[in-house]
Design a protein around this motif. Structure first.
Motif, PDB file in Angstrom:
ATOM      1  N   LEU A   1       0.837  -1.201   0.000  1.00 38.98           N
ATOM      2  CA  LEU A   1       0.000   0.000   0.000  1.00 38.98           C
ATOM      3  C   LEU A   1       0.873   1.254   0.000  1.00 38.98           C
ATOM      4  CD1 LEU A   1      -2.775   1.373   0.135  1.00 38.98           C
ATOM      5  CD2 LEU A   1      -2.650   1.160   2.626  1.00 38.98           C
ATOM      6  N   THR A   2       1.907   1.232   0.815  1.00 35.67           N
ATOM      7  CA  THR A   2       2.829   2.367   0.877  1.00 35.67           C
ATOM      8  C   THR A   2       3.498   2.583  -0.481  1.00 35.67           C
ATOM      9  OG1 THR A   2       3.208   1.933   3.218  1.00 35.67           O
ATOM     10  CG2 THR A   2       4.834   3.294   2.096  1.00 35.67           C
ATOM     11  N   GLU A   3       3.901   1.489  -1.106  1.00 37.28           N
ATOM     12  CA  GLU A   3       4.515   1.563  -2.432  1.00 37.28           C
ATOM     13  C   GLU A   3       3.540   2.145  -3.457  1.00 37.28           C
ATOM     14  OE1 GLU A   3       6.120  -1.553  -5.859  1.00 37.28           O
ATOM     15  OE2 GLU A   3       5.872  -2.241  -3.800  1.00 37.28           O
ATOM     16  N   GLU A   4       2.302   1.678  -3.426  1.00 36.45           N
ATOM     17  CA  GLU A   4       1.302   2.162  -4.384  1.00 36.45           C
ATOM     18  C   GLU A   4       0.982   3.638  -4.162  1.00 36.45           C
ATOM     19  OE1 GLU A   4       0.589   0.639  -6.980  1.00 36.45           O
ATOM     20  OE2 GLU A   4       0.932  -1.470  -6.549  1.00 36.45           O
ATOM     21  N   VAL A   5       0.921   4.065  -2.910  1.00 35.97           N
ATOM     22  CA  VAL A   5       0.689   5.492  -2.630  1.00 35.97           C
ATOM     23  C   VAL A   5       1.860   6.314  -3.168  1.00 35.97           C
ATOM     24  CG1 VAL A   5       0.495   7.217  -0.781  1.00 35.97           C
ATOM     25  CG2 VAL A   5      -0.874   5.131  -0.686  1.00 35.97           C
ATOM     26  N   GLY A   6       3.066   5.778  -3.048  1.00 39.42           N
ATOM     27  CA  GLY A   6       4.234   6.465  -3.608  1.00 39.42           C
ATOM     28  C   GLY A   6       4.148   6.605  -5.121  1.00 39.42           C
ATOM     29  N   GLU A   7       3.664   5.559  -5.793  1.00 40.05           N
ATOM     30  CA  GLU A   7       3.496   5.631  -7.243  1.00 40.05           C
ATOM     31  C   GLU A   7       2.433   6.662  -7.615  1.00 40.05           C
ATOM     32  OE1 GLU A   7       2.828   1.643  -8.652  1.00 40.05           O
ATOM     33  OE2 GLU A   7       4.767   0.955  -7.876  1.00 40.05           O
ATOM     34  N   LEU A   8       1.368   6.731  -6.840  1.00 37.69           N
ATOM     35  CA  LEU A   8       0.346   7.750  -7.064  1.00 37.69           C
ATOM     36  C   LEU A   8       0.932   9.145  -6.847  1.00 37.69           C
ATOM     37  CD1 LEU A   8      -2.560   8.753  -7.514  1.00 37.69           C
ATOM     38  CD2 LEU A   8      -3.017   8.196  -5.105  1.00 37.69           C
TER      39      LEU A   8
END
Length: 108
Positions: free
Chosen positions: A31-38
């Motif tokens: 989730l943290t990784e995906e928020v970073g991509e966003l």
């Protein structure tokens, strides 16, 4: 699709194609990784950075990825997101009913 239907759809997909849910800690890291991509897409689209050659402006895709992992976490921890979202909206409405309306910074 309702939030409940989304939770059911993700659960069905995991059981059919995903073998099992990743651990809660792994999904939190994802989730943290995906928020970073966003955040990367947002900073390039709306901020001062520019896209690199070949980089996609896939804002919706990144938001959907965040939602997917959040739903996974909710499912595996027994959280009913429909109920929790309704409670959150009620809390925010009670707490902030006048806060933003009366904020002079928002009356530009």
């Amino acid at each position: 699709m309702t939030i409940k239907e989304a939770q059911e759809t993700v659960d069905k997909w995991i059981k059919e194609y995903g073998v099992r849910y990743f651990s809660e800690l792994t999904n939190m890291a994802i989730l943290t990784e995906e928020v970073g991509e966003l955040a990367r897409v947002m900073s390039r689209k709306y901020g001062d950075q520019s896209f690199k050659p070949g980089e996609k402006q896939n804002l919706g895709e990144e938001m959907a990825d965040v939602l997917w992992v959040l739903i996974c976490l909710a499912n595996q921890t027994g959280v009913d997101l429909t109920t929790e979202f309704a409670k959150s909206m009620e809390k925010k409405t009670k707490r902030d009913r006048l806060r933003h309306i009366e904020n002079p910074k928002l009356k530009a």
